[in-house]
Design a protein around this motif. Structure first.
Motif, PDB file in Angstrom:
ATOM      1  N   ARG A  76     -32.512  27.903  90.047  1.00  0.00           N
ATOM      2  CA  ARG A  76     -33.159  26.593  89.913  1.00  0.00           C
ATOM      3  C   ARG A  76     -33.837  26.178  91.211  1.00  0.00           C
ATOM      4  NH1 ARG A  76     -32.730  21.504  91.687  1.00  0.00           N
ATOM      5  NH2 ARG A  76     -33.281  19.818  90.236  1.00  0.00           N
ATOM      6  N   ASN A  77     -33.161  26.370  92.325  1.00  0.00           N
ATOM      7  CA  ASN A  77     -33.655  25.829  93.586  1.00  0.00           C
ATOM      8  C   ASN A  77     -34.712  26.706  94.240  1.00  0.00           C
ATOM      9  OD1 ASN A  77     -32.163  23.498  93.340  1.00  0.00           O
ATOM     10  ND2 ASN A  77     -30.360  24.406  94.265  1.00  0.00           N
ATOM     11  N   LEU A  79     -37.062  27.869  92.379  1.00  0.00           N
ATOM     12  CA  LEU A  79     -38.213  27.273  91.690  1.00  0.00           C
ATOM     13  C   LEU A  79     -38.606  25.953  92.347  1.00  0.00           C
ATOM     14  CD1 LEU A  79     -37.094  28.096  88.053  1.00  0.00           C
ATOM     15  CD2 LEU A  79     -39.145  28.995  89.190  1.00  0.00           C
ATOM     16  N   GLU A  80     -37.618  25.196  92.814  1.00  0.00           N
ATOM     17  CA  GLU A  80     -37.894  23.970  93.576  1.00  0.00           C
ATOM     18  C   GLU A  80     -38.681  24.300  94.841  1.00  0.00           C
ATOM     19  OE1 GLU A  80     -37.808  20.171  95.378  1.00  0.00           O
ATOM     20  OE2 GLU A  80     -37.401  20.715  93.294  1.00  0.00           O
ATOM     21  N   ARG A 165     -38.125  24.546  87.014  1.00  0.00           N
ATOM     22  CA  ARG A 165     -36.917  24.158  87.761  1.00  0.00           C
ATOM     23  C   ARG A 165     -35.970  23.343  86.887  1.00  0.00           C
ATOM     24  NH1 ARG A 165     -38.448  19.400  91.291  1.00  0.00           N
ATOM     25  NH2 ARG A 165     -38.399  18.508  89.188  1.00  0.00           N
ATOM     26  N   ALA A 185     -30.441  22.699  96.848  1.00  0.00           N
ATOM     27  CA  ALA A 185     -31.903  22.587  96.890  1.00  0.00           C
ATOM     28  C   ALA A 185     -32.375  22.301  98.310  1.00  0.00           C
ATOM     29  CB  ALA A 185     -32.366  21.485  95.944  1.00  0.00           C
TER      30      ALA A 185
END
Length: 295
Positions: A76-77, A79-80, A165, A185
Motif C-alpha cells: 500500500r505505502n 503506491l503512496e 493505494r 507510509a
C-alpha cells in the motif's frame, strides 16, 4: 470511535483526512519557498517520524512496530510513494488548479476498482451523485488546462496511484492498527524522498521557520494518512470515496485564511454542489441501512 454512528463514520474520517492533508499541504507550500521539493518532503517525513514513533508507544503499539514492514502494508505505502513523487513533480511544473482538477478522478477510479475487485454495487443514484461531486470539484478548481504535457500525465498518475493505494489498503489485515499503516507510509515516503533528493537536488540549509513549518506539516500528515486508511476500513467505498472531493473545499478555506484568495461565484456554487452530493449519499446510505434492519 464507536460512539460515531456507523453510517457517517467513513465519510467523517475522509473529511478529517482531507482537512489534515490540506493543513499539511499549506505548510508545505509555505516551506517550499527557497527549498527543493524532495528536500521538503524529506524534512516533513523526518518531522512526522519524530511525532509518530512516540505516538505509537503512547498508544500501546510498541510491540506491533514490526508490522510497519508487513507485505500488504508495504505494498500500500509503496503506491503512496509513487503517488506523491508524481504529484510533487507535476505540481512544480503545472498550475495548482490544473493538477488539483486532474487529481479529482481518484474517487471515480476507486469506485471502478472496488466494483471489479470487491464486487461492490454502486447503483445509478450514487453514480449520478458522484458525477455531480466531480463537476463541483472542477468548478472549485477551475483548471485552465494550458500546457498539457508529460506533467499532466504525472498528475493523472498521482490520481491512479492514490486510488490503487486505497484499494491495496483494503487488503491490509484487520489486526494491523491504522496508526501502524500511517507511520509505515511516513517511513516509506521518507526513504523515497531522501533518495530522490540525493539523486536530483543539492541540499539547501533550512531556516528556523522552515523547520517549524515542517514540524507542523509532519504532525498533520500523520492524521491525514491515518484517517484516509480508516475511512475505507470502516465504510463502503461508494459512501466514502465521494467525500474525497471535500479536499477542494478545504483548499478554498486555506486560500481564504492563509493566502487571502477569495473564492468567486463559480467556486461557491461548486462547494455547494460537492456538499450537497455528499450529504445526499449519506442520506441514501442511512435509508438503506434502515430498510435492511426492517427487512
Amino acid at each position: 470511535m464507536h460512539f460515531i454512528p456507523a453510517s457517517i463514520r467513513g465519510p467523517l474520517f475522509m473529511i478529517v483526512s482531507t482537512g489534515s492533508y490540506l493543513v499539511n499541504d499549506t505548510m508545505m507550500k509555505l516551506a517550499t519557498a527557497g527549498l527543493p521539493s524532495y528536500e521538503v518532503l524529506f524534512l516533513r517525513g523526518a518531522a512526522a517520524a519524530l511525532w509518530g514513533f512516540p505516538l505509537l508507544f503512547a498508544l500501546g503499539y510498541g510491540k506491533q512496530i514490526p508490522l510497519i514492514f508487513d507485505g500488504q502494508v508495504l505494498r500500500r505505502n509503496l503506491l503512496e510513494l509513487a503517488a506523491i513523487l508524481c504529484y510533487v513533480v507535476a505540481l512544480a511544473n503545472m498550475q495548482i488548479a490544473d493538477s488539483t482538477a486532474l487529481g479529482q478522478i481518484t474517487p471515480l477510479l476507486m469506485l471502478v476498482g472496488s466494483s471489479i475487485l470487491f464486487g461492490e454495487r454502486i447503483g445509478g443514484q450514487r453514480m449520478a451523485l458522484i458525477g455531480l461531486g466531480f463537476i463541483g470539484a472542477l468548478m472549485v478548481a477551475q483548471p485552465t488546462m494550458q500546457g498539457i504535457s508529460v506533467y499532466a500525465l504525472l498528475a493523472l498518475g498521482n490520481a491512479a496511484f492514490a486510488a490503487a493505494r486505497d484499494l491495496a489498503g483494503r487488503r491490509v489485515a484487520a489486526e494491523v492498527p491504522g496508526m501502524i499503516v500511517a507511520i509505515s507510509a511516513i517511513v516509506v515516503v521518507l526513504i523515497g524522498a531522501g533518495a530522490g533528493h540525493l539523486v536530483s537536488e543539492r541540499w539547501v540549509m533550512p531556516g528556523t521557520h522552515h523547520l517549524l513549518l515542517m514540524a507542523g506539516a509532519g504532525f498533520f500528515l500523520i492524521f491525514g494518512h491515518f484517517f484516509i486508511f480508516m475511512a475505507y476500513r470502516v465504510g463502503p467505498t461508494s459512501a466514502v470515496a465521494p467525500f474525497y472531493y471535500s479536499f477542494t473545499v478545504w483548499a478554498v478555506i486555506s486560500g481564504l485564511l492563509v493566502f487571502g484568495q477569495f473564492p468567486n461565484a463559480l467556486a461557491v456554487c461548486g462547494i455547494l454542489l460537492v456538499a450537497g452530493s455528499g450529504l445526499t449519499i449519506v442520506s441514501l446510505d442511512q435509508r438503506q441501512r434502515r430498510l435492511a434492519v426492517v427487512a
